[in-house]
Write a protein that holds these residues in place. Structure first.
Motif, PDB file in Angstrom:
ATOM      1  N   ILE A 166      28.669 -67.510 -12.867  1.00 51.94           N
ATOM      2  CA  ILE A 166      27.857 -68.300 -11.931  1.00 51.94           C
ATOM      3  C   ILE A 166      28.725 -68.802 -10.790  1.00 51.94           C
ATOM      4  O   ILE A 166      28.374 -68.696  -9.612  1.00 51.94           O
ATOM      5  N   VAL A 167      29.884 -69.341 -11.151  1.00 57.30           N
ATOM      6  CA  VAL A 167      30.827 -69.828 -10.127  1.00 57.30           C
ATOM      7  C   VAL A 167      31.286 -68.675  -9.244  1.00 57.30           C
ATOM      8  O   VAL A 167      31.331 -68.791  -8.009  1.00 57.30           O
ATOM      9  N   PHE A 168      31.620 -67.544  -9.862  1.00 57.48           N
ATOM     10  CA  PHE A 168      32.086 -66.379  -9.103  1.00 57.48           C
ATOM     11  C   PHE A 168      31.004 -65.869  -8.159  1.00 57.48           C
ATOM     12  O   PHE A 168      31.264 -65.581  -6.983  1.00 57.48           O
ATOM     13  N   PHE A 169      29.790 -65.755  -8.675  1.00 63.89           N
ATOM     14  CA  PHE A 169      28.692 -65.220  -7.872  1.00 63.89           C
ATOM     15  C   PHE A 169      28.380 -66.130  -6.684  1.00 63.89           C
ATOM     16  O   PHE A 169      28.149 -65.669  -5.562  1.00 63.89           O
ATOM     17  N   ILE A 170      28.351 -67.432  -6.929  1.00 66.27           N
ATOM     18  CA  ILE A 170      28.102 -68.384  -5.842  1.00 66.27           C
ATOM     19  C   ILE A 170      29.202 -68.301  -4.792  1.00 66.27           C
ATOM     20  O   ILE A 170      28.944 -68.317  -3.586  1.00 66.27           O
ATOM     21  N   ALA A 171      30.449 -68.192  -5.250  1.00 66.69           N
ATOM     22  CA  ALA A 171      31.581 -68.160  -4.322  1.00 66.69           C
ATOM     23  C   ALA A 171      31.564 -66.916  -3.435  1.00 66.69           C
ATOM     24  O   ALA A 171      31.721 -67.003  -2.211  1.00 66.69           O
TER      25      ALA A 171
END
Length: 546
Positions: A387-392
């Protein structure tokens, strides 16, 4: 004082969103809880989750600006199509069958459904890759639309807006998973309903009310491809380009049937009541929000200025709605910002949750953990990391894309929407209804969706145009996506009729889930036989005879 009001709205909004994430963290400890809310989400939460995931800043800023400018008041048909095709029909045709079959297959994602329904792990991995790749530009377009309004209201640089939205969404999705997303979607949906009504009323007052505003718009003229000039065409029933309008209606309405982040809402339905209530609520929500956005965008030519090319407005299509709203009162601008923030964050949270769960369960686990399956706790951890990776990564693309003159909001969303819906709509829908759909038909749909939308993307990116009017029509990402979906719907049953039936016993067992008997009360269904009359108990004498 004006700035204080706007900031106060934001602080309250942010506090509520994070508070909901903290409140729901205990329900997000395993995969079923984190991804589906334990399949116990009620009708109102499900309906609002469906609606708010459907409509985002892309609709309010990008699509309403572009198509309102192109079609005038006829763009309202897009919103009505979203309500009756994208919501009402989607719930009636897909809702119940999706819930029943996915629970029977123990499937939590669309790729997992393809794997178990069509008995192919390769389909699972391929569809997971498609979802991950094509949800990224969709997510980047959400940042773009919101950040333009933030710049107008607060004067905050675009990059800071993107980062702030990314961090806030990441916090409450990582903490609370699907249940936090659903509750926040409900709150955000209420804001969207109230906000769009207030904004339409305020914008109409600028020109003296609805009647006067329509009269002003009727004075605008348009020139057709044949060189003929029409007066008042932007207030006509179908606008200046009926075929272009049809393409947008089909893509944005029928396309939801194949979008993983939309279909997954049906996986989490709690009960039969949730389906009937959710159908009504989501349809009414779409009529007000989508119909209102496109209706508002239809007046864009009264507020925007034509650019030198004589086609687009000054500053591009994405600038039309911000220009329309910039002279509103500070309170209304604050409402608009919260409205678009709600629309964007609800869709963003749905997208990142879908992408992270797909990447973890349908790609990382089967490809890299084939010998030893991941534990529930490890899967949830990986989902939170992704989730963090995708948002970033989508935030970085949004910041980079802001300086690109080629792709504006609606184009980015059109490419993603067309590829995903073109690839998944037919195999998913027919997979719920038809027993004889072969694996090859699913692969053909994947190729059509990616191939047609990809060709359109390359043509637009490189500036290629065609003298042939048919090819030029389908060069648009919107029309290309429509073509991919319609071809899939037509070709899939043809392939199913030609290909020999295979694995029939396994398929029969899958479809047996629809034949299970359940007992319901007379309040829910009336049987053909009347129940036996209730015998009254004999009355006891109050006094015994002596």
């Amino acid at each position: 004082m004006d700035m204080f009001i706007k900031i106060l709205f934001l602080v309250i909004f942010f506090a509520v969103m994070i508070g909901v994430g903290i409140y729901c963290r205990k329900q997000a400890t395993d995969v079923n809880g984190f991804v589906l809310g334990n399949r116990s989400v009620g009708p109102w939460l499900t309906a609002f989750a469906f609606g708010t995931s459907y409509f985002s800043a892309v609709i309010f800023v990008g699509y309403a600006g572009q198509f309102g400018w192109r079609f005038g008041l006829a763009s309202t048909w897009i919103g009505l199509g979203n309500a009756f095709i994208g919501s009402l029909l989607a719930w009636n045709i897909l809702g119940r069958r999706t819930r029943v079959m996915t629970q029977h297959l123990d499937s939590a994602t669309m790729p997992d459904f393809f794997a178990k329904r069509y008995h192919s792990n390769a389909l699972k991995i391929a569809s997971a890759v498609i979802i991950f790749i094509f949800l990224i530009p969709y997510t980047a377009s959400l940042y773009n639309g919101l950040s333009r309004l933030f710049e107008m209201a607060f004067g905050i640089p675009y990059a800071y807006c993107v980062i702030a939205m990314a961090v806030l969404t990441g916090v409450y999705v990582v903490l609370g998973g699907y249940m936090a997303t659903a509750i926040n979607d409900f709150i955000q949906g209420i804001i969207m309903l109230a906000g769009i009504i207030a904004v339409i009323a305020a914008v109409m007052r600028i020109n003296g009310g609805l009647t006067e505003t329509i009269a002003l718009l009727s004075q605008q003229s348009a020139t057709t491809a044949g060189g003929r000039e029409f007066q008042g065409v932007y207030t006509s029933f179908f606008g200046p380009d009926v075929f272009g309008l049809i393409g947008v209606v089909i893509l944005t309405s029928l396309g939801t049937w194949g979008l993983p982040q939309m279909v997954q809402k049906f996986y989490a339905i709690k009960s039969e009541k949730s389906i009937s209530t959710g159908t009504i609520v989501s349809t009414i929500f779409a009529i007000i929000v989508a119909g209102g956005c496109y209706f508002l965008g239809g007046f864009g030519r009264l507020f925007g200025t034509m650019s030198a090319d004589g086609v687009k407005p000054e500053g591009g299509y994405d600038a039309v709605i911000p220009q329309m709203l910039e002279n509103l009162s500070p309170v209304l601008i604050g409402i608009v910002v919260i409205l678009v923030l709600s629309a964007s964050m609800s869709t963003l949270s749905s997208l990142v949750l879908t992408s992270s769960s797909v990447l973890t369960m349908d790609f990382i686990d089967p490809v890299f953990c084939s010998k030893k399956a991941m534990t529930e706790k490890k899967k949830v951890l990986f989902m939170r990391i992704f989730i963090v990776f995708f948002i970033a990564i989508s935030a970085v693309i949004a910041i980079v894309q802001a300086s690109s003159p080629v792709m504006f909001i609606s184009q980015m969303m059109g490419v993603s929407w067309g590829a995903l819906a073109g690839a998944f709509l037919a195999p998913f829908m027919y997979g719920l209804y038809m027993k004889r759909v072969p694996k090859i038909a699913v692969w053909v749909n994947f190729v059509l969706g990616i191939g047609i939308s990809g060709a359109s993307f390359i043509c637009n990116l490189s500036g290629i145009t065609f003298d042939n009017p048919v090819l030029e029509y389908f060069r648009s990402p919107i029309n290309a996506g429509m073509l991919a979906m319609l071809l899939g719907i037509i070709i899939t049953p043809i392939i199913a009729g030609i290909a020999p039936a295979k694995d029939t016993d396994r398929v029969e067992k899958i479809f047996a889930c629809y034949n299970k008997k359940v007992t319901v009360s007379y309040k829910q269904a009336i049987s053909g036989e009347e129940p036996a009359p209730v015998q009254e108990a004999p009355k006891k004498n109050s006094k015994k005879r002596k």
